[in-house]
Design an enzyme around this catalytic site. Structure first.
Site, PDB file in Angstrom:
ATOM      1  CE  LYS A 216     -25.612 -20.029  29.748  1.00 13.54           C
ATOM      2  NZ  LYS A 216     -26.909 -19.888  30.411  1.00 13.54           N
ATOM      3  CE  LYS A 270     -23.502 -21.521  32.674  1.00 14.65           C
ATOM      4  NZ  LYS A 270     -24.876 -21.185  32.839  1.00 14.65           N
TER       5      LYS A 270
HETATM    6  C1  PBG Z   1     -29.639 -21.301  31.684  1.00 16.86           C
HETATM    7  C2  PBG Z   1     -28.492 -21.703  32.514  1.00 16.86           C
HETATM    8  C3  PBG Z   1     -27.669 -22.801  32.247  1.00 16.86           C
HETATM    9  C4  PBG Z   1     -26.731 -22.862  33.271  1.00 16.86           C
HETATM   10  C5  PBG Z   1     -26.980 -21.793  34.150  1.00 16.86           C
HETATM   11  N1  PBG Z   1     -28.077 -21.082  33.655  1.00 16.86           N
HETATM   12  C6  PBG Z   1     -27.734 -23.848  31.185  1.00 16.86           C
HETATM   13  C7  PBG Z   1     -28.021 -23.475  29.810  1.00 16.86           C
HETATM   14  O1  PBG Z   1     -27.661 -22.401  29.330  1.00 16.86           O
HETATM   15  O2  PBG Z   1     -28.648 -24.316  29.173  1.00 16.86           O
HETATM   16  C8  PBG Z   1     -25.670 -23.916  33.343  1.00 16.86           C
HETATM   17  C9  PBG Z   1     -25.011 -24.141  34.640  1.00 16.86           C
HETATM   18  C10 PBG Z   1     -24.280 -25.429  34.744  1.00 16.86           C
HETATM   19  O3  PBG Z   1     -24.149 -26.210  33.790  1.00 16.86           O
HETATM   20  O4  PBG Z   1     -23.794 -25.695  35.858  1.00 16.86           O
HETATM   21  N2  PBG Z   1     -30.133 -20.025  31.828  1.00 16.86           N
END
Ligand code: PBG
Length: 348
Positions: A216, A270
């Protein structure tokens, strides 16, 4: 403009022998007809590949449009049950739940994450009660519950790892107790997959799956999601001390290897489209069930361009999702899930 299709003539024509250059091998032969293109197709997108992320709010019969994500709404628990029914009708295998916690329930230490009556747990129980053939996935991280918007506990400026992991284990257990089928830690703390696996097993949840947000990245493409869950206004600083640097690839392999060793059943990359190379490398290296998250910013870009008439919405949507399959993803978390499932149903 010329009205005939006569090719441009020049002295080149006398010497040009394309067939000799190609030695008879013409790639366009297979592309001539629709039936032939269908026959040689290497990858296909199916409704079975889709995970649909939905946003939750308190209330009854409440829906709120997320302004930066056209067509995406925050839903109260009763409407989330309706969304689950719709997903089943469309053949979508899994729903992913994300809460927009009321601001008065957010705190420095995100204690609401451990409340068995929090939005996510209420939605889990309500959907489970409807007895639908659908998997329910939950997000394990503290950001929807903290006043600072970070995924972990803070000590001064620092996001502290090990104390956060302990809290995430408890969060995972209350989600499993409420009916979660897949626990998906998105927090990027070190060691959390192993710790959560151990905690789930010890609590008798050895059959609950874990999908690790393995790679991520600290990405600019999460902006609309933070609007949806209400953290864009509150987030202090950025997430670069725990989410990955977009410049790195080998590090993603190390993250995924650890997660798999620690007991992850599935791994995820991601954001999605800007990181297809990572999906491909992880799939090749580990051959594990590998997922892509087409995040909120990717969704918003396609929708915004389509609304301006600059892209064909359905074609861009399908092409973007097929790209994940080509890269080797087994499935995709996407806000397009219901739209694409409907499209695939009609094209049958
Ligand atoms: C945070 C989380 C995020 C997303 C899913 N879980 C955002 C972040 O890390 O700030 C992003 C998902 C998206 O942008 O569609 N735990």
């Amino acid at each position: 403009m010329s009205t005939t299709n006569k090719p441009f003539q020049s002295s080149i024509d006398e010497t040009l022998d394309v067939n000799a250059i190609l030695q008879g091998k013409r790639m366009r032969r297979n592309r001539r007809f629709d039936w032939s293109r269908r026959l040689i197709k290497e990858n296909t997108l199916s409704t079975n590949d889709l995970i649909w992320p939905i946003f939750l709010i308190e209330g009854d019969n409440c829906r709120e449009q997320v302004s930066s994500m056209p067509g995406v709404e925050r839903l109260s628990v009763d409407l989330a049950v309706e969304a689950a029914r719709k997903a089943v009708e469309l053949g979508i295998p899994v729903l992913a739940l994300f809460p927009n916690t009321p601001s008065e329930l957010r705190s420095e230490n995100g204690a609401e994450a451990l409340n068995p009556q929090n939005l996510t747990c209420k939605a889990l129980r309500a959907i489970k009660q409807a007895n639908l053939p659908i998997g329910l996935m939950t997000d394990v991280a503290l950001d929807p519950y903290t006043t600072h918007g970070h995924d972990g506990l803070m000590a001064g400026e620092e996001i502290i790892n090990d104390a956060t992991v302990a809290q995430l284990c408890r969060q995972a257990i209350i989600q499993a107790e409420a009916g979660a089928d897949i626990i998906a830690p998105s927090d990027m703390m070190d060691g959390r997959i192993g710790a959560i696996r151990q905690a789930l097993d010890a609590a008798g949840f050895e059959n609950i799956q874990i999908m690790a947000y393995s790679a991520k990245y600290a990405s600019a493409f999460y902006g609309p999601f933070r609007d949806a869950v209400g953290t864009s206004g509150t987030l202090i600083g950025d997430k670069r001390t725990y989410q990955m640097d977009p410049a790195n690839t080998n590090e993603a392999l190390a993250e995924a290897e650890l997660d798999l060793q620690e007991g992850a059943d599935m791994i995820m990359v991601k954001p999605g489209l800007p990181y297809l190379d990572i999906i491909q490398r992880l799939k090749q290296q580990f051959q594990a069930p590998t997922f892509a998250y087409q995040v909120s910013g990717e969704y918003a870009m396609i929708c915004a361009a389509s609304q301006n008439g600059w892209l064909d919405h359905d074609k861009a949507m399908l092409e973007s999702l097929l790209a994940f399959k080509r890269a080797g993803a087994d499935g995709i978390l996407t806000y397009f899930a219901p739209a694409v499932a409907k499209l695939l149903q009609n094209n049958k």
